[in-house]
Design a protein around this motif. Sequence first.
Motif, PDB file in Angstrom:
ATOM      1  N   ALA A 108      -2.179  -0.035  -9.045  1.00 18.67           N
ATOM      2  CA  ALA A 108      -0.916  -0.447  -9.670  1.00 18.67           C
ATOM      3  C   ALA A 108      -0.456   0.562 -10.714  1.00 18.67           C
ATOM      4  O   ALA A 108       0.750   0.738 -10.923  1.00 18.67           O
ATOM      5  CB  ALA A 108      -1.084  -1.826 -10.299  1.00 18.67           C
ATOM      6  N   ALA A 109      -1.413   1.236 -11.368  1.00 22.20           N
ATOM      7  CA  ALA A 109      -1.073   2.161 -12.453  1.00 22.20           C
ATOM      8  C   ALA A 109      -0.893   3.601 -11.980  1.00 22.20           C
ATOM      9  O   ALA A 109      -0.631   4.485 -12.806  1.00 22.20           O
ATOM     10  CB  ALA A 109      -2.166   2.103 -13.525  1.00 22.20           C
ATOM     11  N   ALA A 110      -1.031   3.859 -10.679  1.00 24.18           N
ATOM     12  CA  ALA A 110      -0.942   5.237 -10.179  1.00 24.18           C
ATOM     13  C   ALA A 110       0.409   5.844 -10.552  1.00 24.18           C
ATOM     14  O   ALA A 110       1.463   5.265 -10.249  1.00 24.18           O
ATOM     15  CB  ALA A 110      -1.126   5.258  -8.674  1.00 24.18           C
ATOM     16  N   PRO A 111       0.426   6.996 -11.214  1.00 24.03           N
ATOM     17  CA  PRO A 111       1.696   7.597 -11.635  1.00 24.03           C
ATOM     18  C   PRO A 111       2.580   7.996 -10.466  1.00 24.03           C
ATOM     19  O   PRO A 111       3.808   7.960 -10.560  1.00 24.03           O
ATOM     20  CB  PRO A 111       1.262   8.809 -12.469  1.00 24.03           C
ATOM     21  CG  PRO A 111      -0.145   9.097 -12.048  1.00 24.03           C
ATOM     22  CD  PRO A 111      -0.746   7.779 -11.671  1.00 24.03           C
ATOM     23  N   VAL A 112       1.953   8.394  -9.363  1.00 26.83           N
ATOM     24  CA  VAL A 112       2.680   8.702  -8.133  1.00 26.83           C
ATOM     25  C   VAL A 112       2.180   7.740  -7.062  1.00 26.83           C
ATOM     26  O   VAL A 112       1.003   7.779  -6.693  1.00 26.83           O
ATOM     27  CB  VAL A 112       2.446  10.152  -7.683  1.00 26.83           C
ATOM     28  CG1 VAL A 112       3.171  10.418  -6.376  1.00 26.83           C
ATOM     29  CG2 VAL A 112       2.887  11.127  -8.766  1.00 26.83           C
ATOM     30  N   PRO A 113       3.026   6.838  -6.579  1.00 24.02           N
ATOM     31  CA  PRO A 113       2.547   5.865  -5.590  1.00 24.02           C
ATOM     32  C   PRO A 113       1.987   6.553  -4.350  1.00 24.02           C
ATOM     33  O   PRO A 113       2.609   7.471  -3.806  1.00 24.02           O
ATOM     34  CB  PRO A 113       3.812   5.061  -5.242  1.00 24.02           C
ATOM     35  CG  PRO A 113       4.722   5.252  -6.410  1.00 24.02           C
ATOM     36  CD  PRO A 113       4.434   6.635  -6.912  1.00 24.02           C
ATOM     37  N   PRO A 114       0.803   6.149  -3.904  1.00 24.13           N
ATOM     38  CA  PRO A 114       0.256   6.735  -2.676  1.00 24.13           C
ATOM     39  C   PRO A 114       0.936   6.155  -1.448  1.00 24.13           C
ATOM     40  O   PRO A 114       1.686   5.169  -1.527  1.00 24.13           O
ATOM     41  CB  PRO A 114      -1.209   6.307  -2.730  1.00 24.13           C
ATOM     42  CG  PRO A 114      -1.169   4.996  -3.452  1.00 24.13           C
ATOM     43  CD  PRO A 114      -0.082   5.142  -4.491  1.00 24.13           C
ATOM     44  N   VAL A 115       0.667   6.755  -0.309  1.00 22.74           N
ATOM     45  CA  VAL A 115       1.044   6.137   0.959  1.00 22.74           C
ATOM     46  C   VAL A 115       0.136   4.937   1.158  1.00 22.74           C
ATOM     47  O   VAL A 115      -1.094   5.059   1.072  1.00 22.74           O
ATOM     48  CB  VAL A 115       0.889   7.140   2.118  1.00 22.74           C
ATOM     49  CG1 VAL A 115       1.132   6.452   3.457  1.00 22.74           C
ATOM     50  CG2 VAL A 115       1.838   8.312   1.937  1.00 22.74           C
ATOM     51  N   LEU A 116       0.729   3.782   1.399  1.00 19.38           N
ATOM     52  CA  LEU A 116      -0.037   2.541   1.535  1.00 19.38           C
ATOM     53  C   LEU A 116      -0.040   2.088   2.989  1.00 19.38           C
ATOM     54  O   LEU A 116       1.018   1.963   3.616  1.00 19.38           O
ATOM     55  CB  LEU A 116       0.578   1.437   0.670  1.00 19.38           C
ATOM     56  CG  LEU A 116       0.393   1.569  -0.840  1.00 19.38           C
ATOM     57  CD1 LEU A 116       1.304   0.594  -1.561  1.00 19.38           C
ATOM     58  CD2 LEU A 116      -1.054   1.307  -1.215  1.00 19.38           C
ATOM     59  N   LEU A 117      -1.245   1.834   3.519  1.00 20.29           N
ATOM     60  CA  LEU A 117      -1.391   1.367   4.895  1.00 20.29           C
ATOM     61  C   LEU A 117      -2.041  -0.008   4.889  1.00 20.29           C
ATOM     62  O   LEU A 117      -3.136  -0.186   4.369  1.00 20.29           O
ATOM     63  CB  LEU A 117      -2.247   2.336   5.711  1.00 20.29           C
ATOM     64  CG  LEU A 117      -1.823   3.804   5.705  1.00 20.29           C
ATOM     65  CD1 LEU A 117      -2.736   4.612   6.618  1.00 20.29           C
ATOM     66  CD2 LEU A 117      -0.375   3.966   6.118  1.00 20.29           C
ATOM     67  N   ASP A 118      -1.349  -0.982   5.455  1.00 18.84           N
ATOM     68  CA  ASP A 118      -1.849  -2.341   5.596  1.00 18.84           C
ATOM     69  C   ASP A 118      -2.519  -2.431   6.964  1.00 18.84           C
ATOM     70  O   ASP A 118      -1.855  -2.392   7.999  1.00 18.84           O
ATOM     71  CB  ASP A 118      -0.668  -3.320   5.487  1.00 18.84           C
ATOM     72  CG  ASP A 118      -1.077  -4.784   5.506  1.00 18.84           C
ATOM     73  OD1 ASP A 118      -1.848  -5.174   6.403  1.00 18.84           O
ATOM     74  OD2 ASP A 118      -0.604  -5.542   4.644  1.00 18.84           O
ATOM     75  N   VAL A 119      -3.840  -2.530   6.965  1.00 16.29           N
ATOM     76  CA  VAL A 119      -4.603  -2.506   8.226  1.00 16.29           C
ATOM     77  C   VAL A 119      -5.315  -3.844   8.383  1.00 16.29           C
ATOM     78  O   VAL A 119      -6.545  -3.922   8.380  1.00 16.29           O
ATOM     79  CB  VAL A 119      -5.604  -1.340   8.249  1.00 16.29           C
ATOM     80  CG1 VAL A 119      -6.119  -1.112   9.686  1.00 16.29           C
ATOM     81  CG2 VAL A 119      -4.982  -0.059   7.735  1.00 16.29           C
ATOM     82  N   ARG A 120      -4.562  -4.899   8.509  1.00 15.67           N
ATOM     83  CA  ARG A 120      -5.168  -6.219   8.667  1.00 15.67           C
ATOM     84  C   ARG A 120      -5.648  -6.393  10.103  1.00 15.67           C
ATOM     85  O   ARG A 120      -4.899  -6.201  11.058  1.00 15.67           O
ATOM     86  CB  ARG A 120      -4.177  -7.309   8.288  1.00 15.67           C
ATOM     87  CG  ARG A 120      -3.820  -7.235   6.814  1.00 15.67           C
ATOM     88  CD  ARG A 120      -3.096  -8.445   6.325  1.00 15.67           C
ATOM     89  NE  ARG A 120      -2.010  -8.055   5.450  1.00 15.67           N
ATOM     90  CZ  ARG A 120      -1.284  -8.904   4.750  1.00 15.67           C
ATOM     91  NH1 ARG A 120      -1.532 -10.207   4.832  1.00 15.67           N
ATOM     92  NH2 ARG A 120      -0.310  -8.476   3.978  1.00 15.67           N
ATOM     93  N   TYR A 121      -6.909  -6.767  10.210  1.00 12.31           N
ATOM     94  CA  TYR A 121      -7.547  -6.906  11.514  1.00 12.31           C
ATOM     95  C   TYR A 121      -8.662  -7.924  11.386  1.00 12.31           C
ATOM     96  O   TYR A 121      -9.430  -7.896  10.413  1.00 12.31           O
ATOM     97  CB  TYR A 121      -8.134  -5.564  11.971  1.00 12.31           C
ATOM     98  CG  TYR A 121      -9.139  -5.692  13.093  1.00 12.31           C
ATOM     99  CD1 TYR A 121      -8.720  -5.785  14.417  1.00 12.31           C
ATOM    100  CD2 TYR A 121     -10.506  -5.736  12.825  1.00 12.31           C
ATOM    101  CE1 TYR A 121      -9.646  -5.919  15.444  1.00 12.31           C
ATOM    102  CE2 TYR A 121     -11.433  -5.868  13.852  1.00 12.31           C
ATOM    103  CZ  TYR A 121     -11.003  -5.965  15.159  1.00 12.31           C
ATOM    104  OH  TYR A 121     -11.908  -6.102  16.167  1.00 12.31           O
ATOM    105  N   LYS A 122      -8.741  -8.834  12.351  1.00 16.37           N
ATOM    106  CA  LYS A 122      -9.856  -9.767  12.432  1.00 16.37           C
ATOM    107  C   LYS A 122     -10.375  -9.775  13.853  1.00 16.37           C
ATOM    108  O   LYS A 122      -9.605  -9.910  14.806  1.00 16.37           O
ATOM    109  CB  LYS A 122      -9.431 -11.180  12.014  1.00 16.37           C
ATOM    110  CG  LYS A 122      -9.123 -11.311  10.532  1.00 16.37           C
ATOM    111  CD  LYS A 122      -8.848 -12.743  10.136  1.00 16.37           C
ATOM    112  CE  LYS A 122      -8.570 -12.858   8.639  1.00 16.37           C
ATOM    113  NZ  LYS A 122      -8.293 -14.261   8.232  1.00 16.37           N
ATOM    114  N   MET A 123     -11.686  -9.624  13.993  1.00 17.44           N
ATOM    115  CA  MET A 123     -12.299  -9.595  15.314  1.00 17.44           C
ATOM    116  C   MET A 123     -11.959 -10.877  16.075  1.00 17.44           C
ATOM    117  O   MET A 123     -12.219 -11.978  15.597  1.00 17.44           O
ATOM    118  CB  MET A 123     -13.812  -9.453  15.176  1.00 17.44           C
ATOM    119  CG  MET A 123     -14.551  -9.328  16.488  1.00 17.44           C
ATOM    120  SD  MET A 123     -16.312  -8.973  16.246  1.00 17.44           S
ATOM    121  CE  MET A 123     -16.868 -10.478  15.415  1.00 17.44           C
TER     122      MET A 123
END
Length: 274
Positions: free
Chosen positions: A11-26
């Motif tokens: 949340a405090a990152a001065p430059v927002p990173p690339v965010l990947l939502d990798v939701r997976y359930k077997m």
Amino acid sequence: MDFLISAGDLAAAPVPPVLLDVRYKMGGPPGLGEYAKGHIPGARYVDLDAELASPPGAAGRHPLPDAEEFGAAMRRAGVSADSDVVVYDDWNGWGPARAWWLLRWAGHHRVKVLDGGLGAWRAAGHPLSTEEPPPGEGDFTPRPGGMPVLDAAGAAALARSGLLLDARAGERYRGEVEPIDPVAGHIPGAVNAPTTENVTAEGTFLPAQALAARFSALGAAPGTEVGVYCGSGVSAAQEVLALAEAGITAALYPGSWSEWTASGLPVETGPGPV
């Protein structure tokens, strides 16, 4: 080591990173529906089955993706060569660890896993969004070879000469149940090390010292070659991440049990070495 990031630091990152939502359930549906209900602002959804694996077949249920197709998926997600990337899920870290491993395997080493995933983000009081960002315009080009990989022969040899960890639940390792693959049991000589024991009840990884002690007790002594497999190479990536946090480099057997059993290779049941 430094392969995880806390919700507060993200949340405090001065430059927002690339965010990947990798939701997976077997065995569950793709995570796109849950992503649509709420995700970390700016995150793009990545489908593990479609974008982080090739179609199932003789090489297992989640073979490594074609490098060019993986690169295209990452560019759509906004990943560039100089991007900082953070990956997360809302379950047990399997999906984001797969993305973390693949990016590093493909030559992108500025990637971290959100420790505790979406649960930690919510618990810290940070907001969610239902707005889906447009496709990214990244420039990342994969250069495979950045992470050690085992094939079936290498896994069999390592079980004799080093330490081969089976990251599945104990009952699957022992051959008491097998809900997915046609044969129950484990690779002869492998040691059971369930991924559930790498994390706390809250879903965050154990401290590095605790992880180091866990793997040392399983036989990961200095100088020992270590490899990991699971059912299809997904949860094993979480174990490789935990080992990395403990300062231990481990090879991944991507085909894992699903490839091993499809190939008719020898099977062992029972409690095994541990």
